[in-house]
Design an enzyme around this catalytic site. Structure first.
Site, short mmCIF file in Angstrom:
data_model
loop_
_atom_site.label_atom_id
_atom_site.label_comp_id
_atom_site.label_asym_id
_atom_site.label_seq_id
_atom_site.Cartn_x
_atom_site.Cartn_y
_atom_site.Cartn_z
N LYS B 79 0.84 -1.20 0.00
CA LYS B 79 0.00 0.00 0.00
C LYS B 79 0.88 1.25 0.00
O LYS B 79 1.92 1.27 0.68
CB LYS B 79 -0.91 -0.02 1.23
CG LYS B 79 -1.99 1.07 1.24
CD LYS B 79 -2.92 0.91 2.45
CE LYS B 79 -4.01 1.97 2.47
NZ LYS B 79 -4.93 1.82 3.62
N SER B 154 -9.85 1.83 2.67
CA SER B 154 -8.95 2.57 1.80
C SER B 154 -7.90 1.72 1.09
O SER B 154 -7.31 2.17 0.12
CB SER B 154 -8.25 3.64 2.63
OG SER B 154 -7.38 3.04 3.57
N SER B 178 -10.07 -0.44 6.87
CA SER B 178 -9.44 -0.24 5.55
C SER B 178 -8.77 -1.47 4.96
O SER B 178 -8.40 -1.46 3.78
CB SER B 178 -8.43 0.90 5.62
OG SER B 178 -9.10 2.14 5.57
#
Lengths: 90, 484, 478
Positions: B79, B154, B178
Site C-alpha cells: 500500500k 482505503s 481499511s
C-alpha cells in the site's frame, strides 16, 4: 449546529474557495450532527495505564546516520544546507 | 494454472522443489499487472527492475542452497502509505506526489529480510481516508469482480491486486476497516492485527491510536504466513508490544469443535443488507454443524462507535497531517507572497476534499470549547466499547459479524454524501477503537458479488481468528484470481 | 497612586542529555546546519517518537531540587501550531499532567532577605529548530539541528514583585540546574530562555491585574529590562485612565521596547490532545526516591552554612555558592582544613575567579587542586612566604603546573621569619644608618619605612616584612 468552516480552515491552514464554501458548510454540518450523537458519559478520559507503561529509550547516540543530502532530498527549496521558506520573523 | 494464480504457500513449495524460479513467478505477476492494471488500476508505482533483480538475487540464494524464509521469492505489493526507501510513497495524494522516503518502514525491513519481491506500490484513498479508493488523487481502482464497482477502501489497491492476481499477497493498513472492507468487497482474506502487533514505524500516520498494518491474501494460509513475517516488537514504535508470537501458518487448524462464536445482535440490525446478514449467519450455522457453539451476545455501545471513531480518527489526523506544509517534502504551491499564503495554498491544492473535511472535523473537535463535548466524550465511549468487548469475551472465544453492511457499491454511488460513505465502516470501526484483531474472510457471494464475514478476536489471539477463518475457507474454497 | 508589579516566569532550560528527547540524534550545539538530524526530528511521514529515559530522570531531579511533588504516572500531549521550525507542526509537550508540580524555591534578595517563590509545574517537551534570517536573502532558512533538543519548562507562580526579584529567582534556578548537572545553562547558546508575565495593581490590592506575556527574552538582564519597561508601560497606561489588555508582546532588547504580537482574541488555539504515539510514562516510586538521593546540597543551603558556620560574609558566600566550580573547590579546601575559610574564600573570589574569567577555563580543567591551594594559603599564614610570593606560585601552577616547593627554592621565595636571623640583619642595618635612627627619634617617623626597606634589601627580600618592622620598632622605641 452552525460550523464556522472559515475559522476551522484558518486554524488548519487550509483555504476554502468561495465556490466550494457552501458545499463544505453543508457537509461539515451533516458530519458534525452525525458524530455529536454520543451518550452522556463522564469520567477520566486521560487513558493513563501504569500497568502497561512505555519502555523508555536509552540515552545513547545512533551511529548510523543518513546524510543531510539524503534527509533533505525531498525539500522543495534549499539554500546553504537549509530549507528555504518565505521570509518570516516572530 | 499460471504462476500468478498460485498462492504464496503453493509457490513457496514449488520454489523449494525447483519447479519454478522466483524470476518466473515475478515475471508472471508483472505480466498480469500489464494485462489487467489498465482496467483495475491497483498500482500507483510498478517496480519492475527492482523486482526482477531481487527475484534473481533470491534465485541465486536458492541455487546456493541457502535456507530462506517461507516467503522468499514471493512477489508482494505494498500500500502506498508504507514507506519504501528510494521508491515513491505518495499516500495517493498530490501532497506527496514526488515524495521518496530515505528510509524503509519496519515492515519493509521484515519483507526484505524475508527475501520477498516487492512488485510495486498500491492505490488507496488519499491518506487512507475513504471507503472506496475513489479519493485517490491519481486514479480510481476498480473491483475486479465488477469493474463498475469500487474495490472498497482505503486499501482498495491492495485488495484489488490480490483479487485480480496482479499480486500474490499485499500489505494494507486498517484504521477503521481499511483492510477488512476492501478484502470483503474483493473476495479476499484481510487481517487487521491487534494494535501493537505490527510496528507502525514508516506507516504514514492517519490516526496513530487506530492504525495497523496487515496482510491481504487469497487464502488464510498466505495471510497467516505474511502476518508471521511482519509482526513483532520494534523499539522504534512506543506502541509496539514486546511479546513472542506463534508460527501462525504452521499452527493453522480448521477444527472448530467447542469454539464459542459470539453473535452480537447490534451487527445484524438496521443498515445491514439482509442478504449479507443471511450469508454470514448461514456460514456461522455451518460452523455450528461442525461443532462450534453459537452464543448470543450484546455490544450495546456499538451504535455510538462510528461517531466516536470519526471524532478520534479525525482529531488525530488533523494533527498528523499538519506536517504537510510544503516546507520539507512533497508539494509546494507555485506562487506565494508570505509564509501563511504558502501554507494555505499548498495545503488547499495538495489535499483532496475528503482529507480537508477530516482535517476540519478533527480541528473542530479539538478546538477550544469543544474538546470535552467531542474528543473527551468519544474517548469515554471508546473505553465503554472496550469494556463491553471484555465482558463479551468472557462468554465467547471469537465474535462473528458481517465485515461490511453491504457488497461493493458502484463507483460514484456514495461520493456526494460523506456521511453515507462513512456508514460503510459501521461493522469494522469498533475493532480499531478496542485495539482488537479481526479478519475478513469470504463467505460466498450475494447477488454475484463477494460477501465477507468478520471474526473479531481477543487481543493477540490472531491464531484463533485465523483458525476460524480457515474453517470458513474450507466451506467455500480458496479464492483464485478472477478474470478481468 | 502607588503600584505593585507582579511577575511570573516561564523558564525553558535545555537538558544536557547525550541524545535528543525523541530520537537518537546527538544533542549538540553549534554544529554545521542540518547535520544533527534524522527522519524523526525532521518530522518525516511515518516516523515515531521514542522518549529518552534520561530526560524523564533529569526533570524528576529538577522537581526534587525545587520541592515539587512528582507525578510518577503521567503522559505527553501534542501542542498544535504551524511554524517552519516545527517540522511535525506540533510540539510534543505535557498539558494537564506535568511530571512535577506544586514546588518552590527560596531565593536570596539583596540584604540577605529570603523569599519563597512558588513553582507551579515543571514539564518536559521538545525544542524547535532555528530560523536564520539574512537581509541579503529573500527568504528565511530553517536549520533543524535544535529540533527535539530536550527542554524542561519551569513555570513559576506570580510571586515576584520586581525585576530584581525575578533576577534573583532566575539566578537561583540557574545555579540549581548547574548543581544537579542537568543543563549547561549557557545563555549565549540559548540553553536557558524565558517568557515573562507582568501585571500591575494598586499597592494594597489583592486582585491581580490583566497579565501581559512577553516573548523573546534572551538573558537575565534582558528579563529585568523587559519587566521594568512593561511595568512602567502598564502603570503609565493606567495613570492615563487606559485599560490593560491580556495580550502577548515581543521584547526587543536592542530598542529597549516591546511590541504587540497578538491580542487575546488572536490567541492561538493549540488544540492540545494526548500524544497517541507515546503511552503512559511510569516511574516506579523507588526510582523517584533514588533520584532524590542524588540531589546535592543546593546553593541556598550552602550560603546559609557558609555564613553561619564558616563566618563568610553574605555576599562572598553567595558568590562562592552560585558557581559549582567555585563552591566545589571551596568545600574541598575547607574539608582539608588547617587554613581560615575566609582566606580560602578570598583567594577563590580573587585569584581563582580572575583566572577562570581570563582564560575561560574551568577549575576542573586547570592545574589547580584544593590541596595545592590549601598549601599556598598555609605557607602564607605560617609566614613562610609572602602574600606576593603566594600569587607568583599560583601563577606558576596555573601556567606550568609547577611544584610549589620547587618554585619557592628556584625563585628564592622563602621568607626569613626566624627572629634571631632577622634581629641580626636589623642590628646591622641600624648600625649602618645612624642618621635615620636619630631622624626617627627626632620625630621624622617616615624614616621607619626607609629602615624597614633597608632590612628587606639586606635580606634580599626574604625577610618577613612584618617581623622586620616589629623588630625595628622595638629597637627604635626601646
Amino acid at each position: 449546529m452552525n460550523i464556522d468552516v472559515q475559522h476551522l480552515a484558518k486554524l488548519a491552514r487550509l483555504r476554502i474557495e468561495d465556490e466550494k464554501l457552501s458545499k463544505f458548510e453543508k457537509d461539515m454540518e451533516s458530519i458534525v450532527s452525525m458524530v455529536e450523537q454520543l451518550p452522556d458519559v463522564t469520567g477520566d478520559a486521560s487513558g493513563l495505564d501504569p500497568e502497561h507503561p512505555m519502555k523508555l529509550r536509552e540515552d545513547v547516540p545512533a551511529e548510523d546516520k543518513l546524510s543531510r543530502a539524503e534527509l533533505l532530498a525531498n525539500a522543495p527549496k534549499m539554500q546553504a544546507g537549509c530549507v528555504v521558506v518565505p521570509k518570516t520573523v516572530e | 494454472m499460471e504462476l500468478y494464480e498460485m498462492s504464496a504457500n503453493e509457490l513457496s513449495l514449488m520454489l523449494r522443489e525447483k519447479k519454478c524460479s522466483s524470476e518466473e513467478i515475478t515475471r508472471s505477476v508483472l505480466d498480469r499487472i500489464k494485462s489487467t492494471d489498465d482496467k483495475v488500476g491497483a498500482y500507483l508505482t510498478v517496480c519492475e527492475e527492482n523486482a526482477l533483480s531481487k527475484a534473481r538475487e533470491v534465485d541465486a540464494k536458492f541455487a546456493k542452497g541457502e535456507q530462506l524464509s517461507p516467503l522468499a521469492g514471493i512477489p508482494i505489493g505494498i500500500k502506498d502509505n508504507i514507506s519504501t526507501k528510494g521508491v515513491l510513497t505518495t499516500c495517493a495524494s498530490k501532497m506527496l506526489y514526488n515524495y521518496v522516503p530515505p528510509f524503509d518502514a519496519f515492515v519493509i525491513g521484515r519483507i526484505n529480510a524475508a527475501d520477498m519481491v516487492i512488485t510495486g506500490k498500491l492505490n488507496m484513498d488519499e491518506f487512507a481516508m475513504g471507503s472506496s479508493t475513489e479519493n485517490s488523487h491519481f486514479k480510481k481502482t476498480h473491483n475486479p469482480h465488477d469493474l463498475d464497482r469500487v474495490p472498497g477502501g482505503s486499501s482498495g489497491g491492495s485488495a484489488a491486486a490480490v483479487a485480480a492476481g496482479s499480486a500474490v499477497v499485499t500489505l494494507g493498513s486498517d484504521t477503521g476497516g481499511s483492510i477488512r472492507m476492501p478484502a470483503s468487497y474483493c473476495g479476499t482474506v484481510g487481517l487487521k492485527p491487534t494494535y501493537g502487533a505490527v510496528s507502525r514505524y514508516g506507516l504514514v500516520a492517519f490516526a496513530s491510536s487506530l492504525d495497523q498494518i496487515g496482510p491481504l491474501a487469497r487464502n488464510v494460509t498466505d495471510a497467516a504466513m505474511l502476518f508471521g513475517t511482519i509482526c513483532g516488537h520494534d523499539s522504534m514504535d512506543a506502541t509496539s508490544a514486546d511479546r513472542e508470537y506463534p508460527d501462525f501458518a504452521g499452527k493453522l487448524n480448521s477444527d472448530v469443535k467447542g469454539l464459542r462464536i459470539g453473535v452480537p445482535k447490534e451487527y445484524f440490525g438496521e443498515g445491514v443488507d439482509d442478504s449479507v446478514k443471511q450469508a454470514v449467519m448461514n456460514t456461522v450455522r455451518e460452523l455450528e454443524k461442525k461443532g462450534a457453539e453459537i452464543v448470543d451476545i450484546s455490544l450495546p455501545s456499538t451504535k455510538y462507535a462510528l461517531n466516536a471513531y470519526y471524532i478520534i480518527s479525525s482529531a488525530e489526523a488533523s494533527s498528523n497531517l499538519a506536517r504537510f506544509d510544503g516546507v520539507k517534502y512533497g508539494y509546494r504551491t507555485e506562487n506565494y507572497d508570505s509564509l501563511i499564503d504558502m501554507y494555505e495554498k499548498t495545503r488547499s491544492e495538495g489535499f483532496g476534499d475528503e482529507v480537508k473535511r477530516r482535517i476540519m472535523l478533527g480541528t473542530f473537535v479539538l478546538s477550544s470549547g469543544f474538546f470535552d463535548a467531542y474528543y473527551k466524550k468519544a474517548k469515554l465511549v471508546a473505553m465503554k466499547i472496550v469494556e463491553e468487548f471484555n465482558e463479551a469475551f468472557g462468554r465467547c472465544d471469537i465474535i462473528a459479524t458481517p465485515a461490511t453492511p453491504g457488497t461493493a457499491f458502484r463507483l460514484g454511488e456514495n461520493m456526494g454524501d460523506p456521511t453515507k460513505m462513512y456508514a460503510a465502516d459501521i461493522c469494522t470501526v469498533t475493532v480499531n477503537i478496542a485495539g482488537l484483531p479481526a479478519v475478513s474472510v469470504p463467505c460466498g457471494k450475494v447477488n454475484g458479488l463477494p460477501a465477507g464475514l468478520q471474526f473479531i478476536g481477543k487481543k493477540f489471539d490472531e491464531q484463533t481468528l485465523l483458525n476460524a477463518a480457515f474453517a470458513v475457507e474450507k466451506l467455500y474454497g480458496e479464492a483464485r484470481p478472477v478474470n478481468v | 497612586m502607588e503600584y505593585e508589579t507582579i511577575v511570573g516566569l516561564e523558564v525553558h532550560a535545555e537538558l544536557n542529555t547525550k541524545t535528543k528527547i525523541y530520537c537518537s540524534c546527538r544533542n549538540a550545539f553549534g554544529l554545521e546546519v542540518n547535520t544533527q538530524i534524522c527522519p524523526i526530528c525532521t518530522g518525516m511521514p511515518g516516523t515515531l517518537p521514542t522518549l529518552n529515559e534520561k530526560v524523564v530522570e533529569y526533570a524528576v531531579k529538577m522537581g526534587h531540587a525545587t520541592n515539587c511533588s512528582i507525578n510518577n504516572v503521567c503522559k505527553q500531549d501534542r501542542k498544535n501550531y504551524f511554524y517552519p521550525d516545527l517540522p511535525k507542526a506540533y510540539q510534543i509537550s505535557q498539558a494537564d499532567i506535568p511530571l512535577c508540580e506544586h514546588g518552590y524555591v527560596d531565593v536570596m534578595l539583596d540584604g540577605g532577605v529570603e523569599k519563597r517563590i512558588g513553582i507551579t509545574r515543571i514539564h518536559i517537551e521538545e525544542d524547535a529548530g532555528k530560523m536564520l534570517h539574512n537581509d541579503a536573502f529573500q527568504g528565511s532558512l530553517v536549520d533543524f539541528n535544535r529540533c527535539g533538543v530536550p527542554l524542561i519548562e519551569i513555570v513559576s507562580e506570580p510571586d515576584m514583585r520586581s525585576s530584581a526579584e525575578a533576577k534573583a529567582y532566575l539566578e537561583t534556578l540557574k545555579s540549581i540546574l548547574q548543581y544537579i548537572d542537568i543543563s549547561d545553562c549557557k545563555m549565549q547558546e540559548g540553553s536557558i530562555r524565558c517568557d515573562v508575565n507582568v501585571s500591575v495593581r494598586p499597592k494594597g490590592s489583592t486582585e491581580f491585574g490583566k497579565r501581559v506575556e512577553m516573548k523573546n527574552v534572551n538573558s537575565f538582564s534582558g528579563a529585568m529590562r523587559a519587566i521594568d519597561y512593561e511595568s512602567r508601560r502598564q502603570i503609565e497606561a493606567l495613570e492615563r485612565g487606559e485599560e490593560i489588555f491580556q495580550e502577548t508582546r515581543r521584547w526587543d532588547d536592542l530598542k529597549g521596547e516591546n511590541f504587540l504580537l497578538r491580542s487575546k482574541e488572536d490567541a492561538q488555539d493549540y488544540r492540545y490532545f494526548p500524544e497517541p504515539d507515546l503511552t503512559t510514562i511510569y516511574i516506579p516510586l523507588e526510582k523517584v526516591e533514588e533520584l532524590k538521593k542524588t540531589i546535592p546540597e543546593l546553593p541556598n543551603a550552602k550560603v546559609k552554612r557558609y555564613v553561619k558556620e564558616l563566618g563568610i560574609p553574605q555576599t562572598d558566600a553567595e558568590l562562592i555558592a552560585e558557581n559549582l566550580q567555585r563552591c566545589g573547590l571551596f568545600d574541598e579546601c575547607v574539608s582539608i582544613g588547617g587554613v581560615s575559610p575566609k582566606t580560602v574564600s578570598n583567594w577563590i573570589l580573587a585569584d581563582v575567579s580572575k583566572y577562570m574569567n581570563e582564560t575561560g577555563k574551568d577549575i576542573s580543567g586547570s592545574n589547580l587542586t584544593a590541596e595545592k591551594l590549601v598549601k599556598i594559603i598555609k605557607l602564607i599564614e605560617d609566614g613562610k612566604i609572602s602574600n606576593n610570593s603566594g600569587k607568583i606560585i599560583f601563577d606558576e601552577i596555573m601556567k606550568n603546573n609547577a611544584d610549589i616547593d620547587a618554585v619557592i627554592s628556584e625563585k628564592g621565595l622563602s621568607q626569613i621569619s626566624d627572629d634571631s636571623a632577622i634581629e641580626k640583619i636589623v642590628n646591622e642595618v641600624l648600625a649602618a644608618n645612624e642618621k635615620s635612627v636619630s631622624d626617627y627619634r627626632g620625630g621624622k617617623t617616615n624614616a621607619l619605612g626607609f629602615l624597614v626597606g633597608q632590612c628587606m634589601k639586606a635580606s634580599r627580600g626574604q625577610a618577613n616584612p612584618a617581623k622586620c618592622k616589629e623588630l625595628v620598632l622595638k629597637y627604635l622605641n626601646g
